[in-house]
Write a protein that holds these residues in place. Structure first.
Motif, PDB file in Angstrom:
ATOM      1  N   MET A   1       0.822  -1.200   0.000  1.00 36.93           N
ATOM      2  CA  MET A   1       0.000   0.000   0.000  1.00 36.93           C
ATOM      3  C   MET A   1       0.866   1.264   0.000  1.00 36.93           C
ATOM      4  O   MET A   1       0.482   2.255  -0.580  1.00 36.93           O
ATOM      5  CB  MET A   1      -0.916   0.033   1.227  1.00 36.93           C
ATOM      6  N   LYS A   2       2.013   1.203   0.684  1.00 38.12           N
ATOM      7  CA  LYS A   2       2.875   2.382   0.729  1.00 38.12           C
ATOM      8  C   LYS A   2       3.306   2.802  -0.672  1.00 38.12           C
ATOM      9  O   LYS A   2       3.351   3.984  -0.984  1.00 38.12           O
ATOM     10  CB  LYS A   2       4.101   2.136   1.600  1.00 38.12           C
ATOM     11  N   PHE A   3       3.625   1.819  -1.505  1.00 41.14           N
ATOM     12  CA  PHE A   3       4.035   2.118  -2.879  1.00 41.14           C
ATOM     13  C   PHE A   3       2.909   2.841  -3.623  1.00 41.14           C
ATOM     14  O   PHE A   3       3.164   3.794  -4.364  1.00 41.14           O
ATOM     15  CB  PHE A   3       4.434   0.828  -3.607  1.00 41.14           C
ATOM     16  N   PHE A   4       1.680   2.388  -3.440  1.00 38.96           N
ATOM     17  CA  PHE A   4       0.527   3.029  -4.079  1.00 38.96           C
ATOM     18  C   PHE A   4       0.415   4.494  -3.660  1.00 38.96           C
ATOM     19  O   PHE A   4       0.262   5.381  -4.492  1.00 38.96           O
ATOM     20  CB  PHE A   4      -0.771   2.278  -3.721  1.00 38.96           C
ATOM     21  N   SER A  10       3.317  11.238  -5.767  1.00 37.63           N
ATOM     22  CA  SER A  10       4.319  11.765  -6.695  1.00 37.63           C
ATOM     23  C   SER A  10       3.690  12.239  -7.999  1.00 37.63           C
ATOM     24  O   SER A  10       4.061  13.284  -8.539  1.00 37.63           O
ATOM     25  CB  SER A  10       5.389  10.705  -6.978  1.00 37.63           C
ATOM     26  N   VAL A  11       2.714  11.496  -8.500  1.00 38.62           N
ATOM     27  CA  VAL A  11       2.002  11.920  -9.713  1.00 38.62           C
ATOM     28  C   VAL A  11       1.259  13.225  -9.455  1.00 38.62           C
ATOM     29  O   VAL A  11       1.307  14.158 -10.268  1.00 38.62           O
ATOM     30  CB  VAL A  11       1.039  10.810 -10.202  1.00 38.62           C
ATOM     31  N   SER A  12       0.582  13.323  -8.324  1.00 40.48           N
ATOM     32  CA  SER A  12      -0.153  14.558  -8.025  1.00 40.48           C
ATOM     33  C   SER A  12       0.806  15.724  -7.779  1.00 40.48           C
ATOM     34  O   SER A  12       0.496  16.866  -8.114  1.00 40.48           O
ATOM     35  CB  SER A  12      -1.100  14.363  -6.840  1.00 40.48           C
ATOM     36  N   LEU A  13       1.991  15.448  -7.245  1.00 44.47           N
ATOM     37  CA  LEU A  13       3.000  16.496  -7.067  1.00 44.47           C
ATOM     38  C   LEU A  13       3.447  17.040  -8.424  1.00 44.47           C
ATOM     39  O   LEU A  13       3.525  18.256  -8.620  1.00 44.47           O
ATOM     40  CB  LEU A  13       4.209  15.965  -6.286  1.00 44.47           C
ATOM     41  N   VAL A  14       3.724  16.142  -9.352  1.00 44.87           N
ATOM     42  CA  VAL A  14       4.129  16.574 -10.702  1.00 44.87           C
ATOM     43  C   VAL A  14       3.018  17.403 -11.346  1.00 44.87           C
ATOM     44  O   VAL A  14       3.275  18.470 -11.920  1.00 44.87           O
ATOM     45  CB  VAL A  14       4.501  15.355 -11.579  1.00 44.87           C
ATOM     46  N   TYR A  38       1.301  11.379   0.750  1.00 45.16           N
ATOM     47  CA  TYR A  38       2.596  11.214   1.409  1.00 45.16           C
ATOM     48  C   TYR A  38       2.419  10.931   2.900  1.00 45.16           C
ATOM     49  O   TYR A  38       3.186  10.166   3.478  1.00 45.16           O
ATOM     50  CB  TYR A  38       3.477  12.431   1.188  1.00 45.16           C
ATOM     51  N   ALA A  39       1.412  11.530   3.523  1.00 44.68           N
ATOM     52  CA  ALA A  39       1.148  11.248   4.940  1.00 44.68           C
ATOM     53  C   ALA A  39       0.750   9.787   5.127  1.00 44.68           C
ATOM     54  O   ALA A  39       1.098   9.162   6.129  1.00 44.68           O
ATOM     55  CB  ALA A  39       0.060  12.176   5.468  1.00 44.68           C
ATOM     56  N   ARG A  40       0.016   9.235   4.162  1.00 47.66           N
ATOM     57  CA  ARG A  40      -0.396   7.830   4.245  1.00 47.66           C
ATOM     58  C   ARG A  40       0.729   6.872   3.867  1.00 47.66           C
ATOM     59  O   ARG A  40       0.758   5.736   4.334  1.00 47.66           O
ATOM     60  CB  ARG A  40      -1.595   7.578   3.316  1.00 47.66           C
ATOM     61  N   GLY A  41       1.643   7.338   2.991  1.00 45.07           N
ATOM     62  CA  GLY A  41       2.648   6.437   2.445  1.00 45.07           C
ATOM     63  C   GLY A  41       3.973   6.409   3.172  1.00 45.07           C
ATOM     64  O   GLY A  41       4.585   5.351   3.299  1.00 45.07           O
ATOM     65  N   SER A  42       4.433   7.578   3.644  1.00 42.00           N
ATOM     66  CA  SER A  42       5.768   7.612   4.238  1.00 42.00           C
ATOM     67  C   SER A  42       5.957   8.883   5.054  1.00 42.00           C
ATOM     68  O   SER A  42       5.759   9.990   4.555  1.00 42.00           O
ATOM     69  CB  SER A  42       6.827   7.557   3.124  1.00 42.00           C
ATOM     70  N   LYS A  43       6.371   8.702   6.285  1.00 43.29           N
ATOM     71  CA  LYS A  43       6.649   9.858   7.143  1.00 43.29           C
ATOM     72  C   LYS A  43       7.791  10.687   6.556  1.00 43.29           C
ATOM     73  O   LYS A  43       7.767  11.920   6.597  1.00 43.29           O
ATOM     74  CB  LYS A  43       6.991   9.387   8.552  1.00 43.29           C
ATOM     75  N   LYS A  44       8.788  10.029   5.982  1.00 45.77           N
ATOM     76  CA  LYS A  44       9.937  10.711   5.393  1.00 45.77           C
ATOM     77  C   LYS A  44       9.502  11.614   4.229  1.00 45.77           C
ATOM     78  O   LYS A  44       9.899  12.776   4.159  1.00 45.77           O
ATOM     79  CB  LYS A  44      10.953   9.674   4.906  1.00 45.77           C
ATOM     80  N   PHE A  45       8.679  11.089   3.315  1.00 45.29           N
ATOM     81  CA  PHE A  45       8.204  11.877   2.182  1.00 45.29           C
ATOM     82  C   PHE A  45       7.293  13.015   2.652  1.00 45.29           C
ATOM     83  O   PHE A  45       7.367  14.125   2.129  1.00 45.29           O
ATOM     84  CB  PHE A  45       7.456  10.995   1.169  1.00 45.29           C
ATOM     85  N   HIS A  46       6.446  12.733   3.628  1.00 46.69           N
ATOM     86  CA  HIS A  46       5.542  13.762   4.147  1.00 46.69           C
ATOM     87  C   HIS A  46       6.335  14.906   4.786  1.00 46.69           C
ATOM     88  O   HIS A  46       6.056  16.081   4.527  1.00 46.69           O
ATOM     89  CB  HIS A  46       4.574  13.151   5.156  1.00 46.69           C
ATOM     90  N   THR A  47       7.325  14.567   5.579  1.00 47.70           N
ATOM     91  CA  THR A  47       8.167  15.582   6.216  1.00 47.70           C
ATOM     92  C   THR A  47       8.913  16.398   5.166  1.00 47.70           C
ATOM     93  O   THR A  47       8.986  17.623   5.246  1.00 47.70           O
ATOM     94  CB  THR A  47       9.163  14.921   7.193  1.00 47.70           C
TER      95      THR A  47
END
Length: 120
Positions: A1-4, A10-14, A38-47
């Motif tokens: 799920m994290k990959f999703f 990332s697509v929405s960011l672009v 990003y909040a759902r997928g990874s704390k690192k990406f969200h931060t």
């Protein structure tokens, strides 16, 4: 799920970054989706994203206290309204026309009455 979630974020960011340069594509909704994903997928990406310049420029005020500048509101409403009106004119489908009219009214109501206008 994290990959999703990371892929969708990332697509929405672009798309949000492209929207910062193209007036036909709204920036704010895509960046809000990026924040959520990003909040759902990874704390690192969200931060990382919440400390980025694009987040601070387009979302920080809205996320913190539900405010936008008048310029931000007008750009968002103009973009959504013009895209919706284009589809209303191009397609001869009553259901689509009614649905898009409700979208326009909903955006105007939400950003006009719910989101407060912030002075620069």
């Amino acid at each position: 799920m994290k990959f999703f979630w990371l892929t969708l974020g990332s697509v929405s960011l672009v798309l949000g970054i492209i929207g910062a340069f193209l007036p036909i594509l709204p920036t704010t909704p895509f960046l809000l989706l990026t924040t959520y994903c990003y909040a759902r997928g990874s704390k690192k990406f969200h931060t990382w994203f919440t400390s980025s310049a694009i987040y601070k420029k387009y979302l920080e005020d809205y996320v913190q206290d539900k405010t936008m500048t008048l310029k931000q509101k007008l750009i968002l409403l103009t973009t959504v309204t013009s895209v919706s009106l284009t589809f209303i004119i191009l397609f001869n489908n009553l259901l689509m026309r009614c649905s898009l009219s409700l979208v326009i009214l909903g955006h105007i109501s939400y950003f006009g009455f719910y989101v407060k206008t912030k002075k620069k």
